[in-house]
Enzyme design. Sequence first.
Site, PDB file in Angstrom:
ATOM      1  N   ARG A 105      85.100 140.866  95.677  1.00 14.80           N
ATOM      2  CA  ARG A 105      85.750 140.742  96.983  1.00 14.80           C
ATOM      3  C   ARG A 105      87.269 140.851  96.828  1.00 14.80           C
ATOM      4  O   ARG A 105      87.862 140.185  95.989  1.00 14.80           O
ATOM      5  CB  ARG A 105      85.380 139.388  97.606  1.00 14.80           C
ATOM      6  CG  ARG A 105      85.978 139.147  98.969  1.00 14.80           C
ATOM      7  CD  ARG A 105      85.405 137.899  99.613  1.00 14.80           C
ATOM      8  NE  ARG A 105      85.893 136.661  99.028  1.00 14.80           N
ATOM      9  CZ  ARG A 105      85.563 135.446  99.460  1.00 14.80           C
ATOM     10  NH1 ARG A 105      84.707 135.318 100.466  1.00 14.80           N
ATOM     11  NH2 ARG A 105      86.046 134.360  98.892  1.00 14.80           N
ATOM     12  N   GLY A 107      89.408 141.595 100.097  1.00 13.11           N
ATOM     13  CA  GLY A 107      89.887 141.008 101.349  1.00 13.11           C
ATOM     14  C   GLY A 107      88.777 140.398 102.183  1.00 13.11           C
ATOM     15  O   GLY A 107      89.036 139.705 103.165  1.00 13.11           O
ATOM     16  N   GLY A 108      87.524 140.686 101.834  1.00 11.85           N
ATOM     17  CA  GLY A 108      86.391 140.093 102.551  1.00 11.85           C
ATOM     18  C   GLY A 108      86.056 140.762 103.860  1.00 11.85           C
ATOM     19  O   GLY A 108      85.404 140.172 104.727  1.00 11.85           O
ATOM     20  N   GLY A 177      91.152 146.830  97.614  1.00 13.29           N
ATOM     21  CA  GLY A 177      90.055 147.192  96.722  1.00 13.29           C
ATOM     22  C   GLY A 177      88.951 147.919  97.448  1.00 13.29           C
ATOM     23  O   GLY A 177      88.634 149.072  97.151  1.00 13.29           O
ATOM     24  N   TYR A 466      82.573 151.263 107.363  1.00 18.10           N
ATOM     25  CA  TYR A 466      82.019 150.508 108.485  1.00 18.10           C
ATOM     26  C   TYR A 466      80.535 150.274 108.210  1.00 18.10           C
ATOM     27  O   TYR A 466      79.655 150.765 108.909  1.00 18.10           O
ATOM     28  CB  TYR A 466      82.217 151.259 109.808  1.00 18.10           C
ATOM     29  CG  TYR A 466      83.652 151.298 110.275  1.00 18.10           C
ATOM     30  CD1 TYR A 466      84.633 150.543 109.644  1.00 18.10           C
ATOM     31  CD2 TYR A 466      84.036 152.080 111.349  1.00 18.10           C
ATOM     32  CE1 TYR A 466      85.951 150.569 110.062  1.00 18.10           C
ATOM     33  CE2 TYR A 466      85.361 152.107 111.786  1.00 18.10           C
ATOM     34  CZ  TYR A 466      86.307 151.343 111.138  1.00 18.10           C
ATOM     35  OH  TYR A 466      87.598 151.372 111.565  1.00 18.10           O
TER      36      TYR A 466
END
Length: 522
Positions: A105, A107-108, A177, A466
């Site tokens: 992870r 930025g999540g 990332g 997305y």
Amino acid sequence: MEFTFSFVFAIFLVFSAASTAVAQPQQQFLRCLTAQSNDSASISKLVYSRNSPSYSSVLESSIQNQRFDTEATPKPLIIVTPTSASHIQAAVKCSKSNGLQIRTRSGGHDFEGLSYVSQAPFVLIDLVNLRSVDIDVKNRVAWVQTGLTVGELYYRIYEKSKTLAFPAASCHSVGLGGYISGGGFGPFFRKYGLAVDNVIDAHVIDVNGRILDRKSMGEDMFWAIRGGAGGNFGIVLDWKLKLVPVPPTVTFFAVKKTLEENAAQLIHQWQLVSPKLPKDVISVVRVAVVNQTYQVSFTGMFLGKSDDLVSLMQTSFPELGLVKQLCLETTWIQGLYRGQFPNDSLEYLLNRTWAEKEVFKVKSDYVQQPIPESVFQQIWPKYFNEEEGKYANLLLVPYGGIMDEIPDTQTPFPHRAGNLYKIVYYIGRKQDKNLDFQNYTSWMKRFYDEMTPYVSKNPREAYANYRDLDLGTNKGTGKTSFTEASVWGLGYYKNNFKRLAQVKTLVDPENFFRHEQSIPSL
């Protein structure tokens, strides 16, 4: 009574066995991590097990979608927050040797939570401490670690130069990332392409724990990590980015219309005009319910002065009615974040947690032929008039510009020439204990299904960043065939999916790096 006691005792044994089964690989992983580290005292401060006091706060800090912040959501056995490449190397080796999966992870913002959720026992590598940035203004390049957010990158670039930028997102809390790994579009993409089109080197930790740069990983793997999405080929440590020039003054604009003000006709005209506008212009359409009214907003940015923009739009799109009073001349970074932070202070770009969180769902489409005006006039208002529609947004993002010039095989991201625009479907609202979000996802699926005749076909394309598990998922065993994965893979990558699978087979033949929509080995 004997039956009751036996039953309770049996249940106790089952739960004890399950707890021991979980604890065993967890303890073995921790012992392995200590053995692999040159400084066990240092790495112990970067590791959080489920009984650590800070475990929950660390886990929740970068969960951007509250749909995956529930008691029922599977949690990692261990969270590792590395401060060096050696910590990641150790975590990869120890996860492999103990049969644990890895989630990484930055930025999540993975829309389906795949960067921090797994149905199998797993270790979460949270890159929050890897956020250095080294900017070379003279040569217009920057090395950035993958835990850095878009906002942090923008701020540091702007510190050094007011006339350089990077084609990244507008959402400041997105981690570099995952964002770059999946393609990365944003307000500059019609002029300079995607984020991946401006990556010139990288360092990656592969399945064997080696640190590879572009030369040592080879051009096939370098191609794959620039658009093949995260969690597939290794863990990217940092990117070398090409910075792009921007004028000291740019123009932002906004025009808002209702149905009574010919919004449907304007959208219909917009889809014909916007892909053909010069590269220096991006005009995005947002459809939403505002103050109980169906509203269409035409907003955008022009890399130049407002007089030139107004003259251009009066010639190309006079129906919109853009005048200078609806324009704002400012710097690129101040314009992007105007009204988002207290006192418009850019210091908030350094605050990776400054963002309102919701329970949400996102889907995407690509439009290659103009949609009939009746869709905008009748179908869209019908859905937005429903209760769930009050919490929805549609974004129409125009293509054209340099995107028409870049071959669809240059990177794994294939959505280039031939697309008029992309549709982003978003529905979300604040978490509430009484909220049944299934009603909202059902609304979106109905809307999405009704749009089928008007969007790309064979395959119906979607944007990999997305993430949308409605398109299909891999088998939990990790043994999904290429044909089975093609159900979702061809929509994201089109004909590039086969090459991605070939690269995966070369660099990770045992499919260690995997998740519900990871690239399969052949």
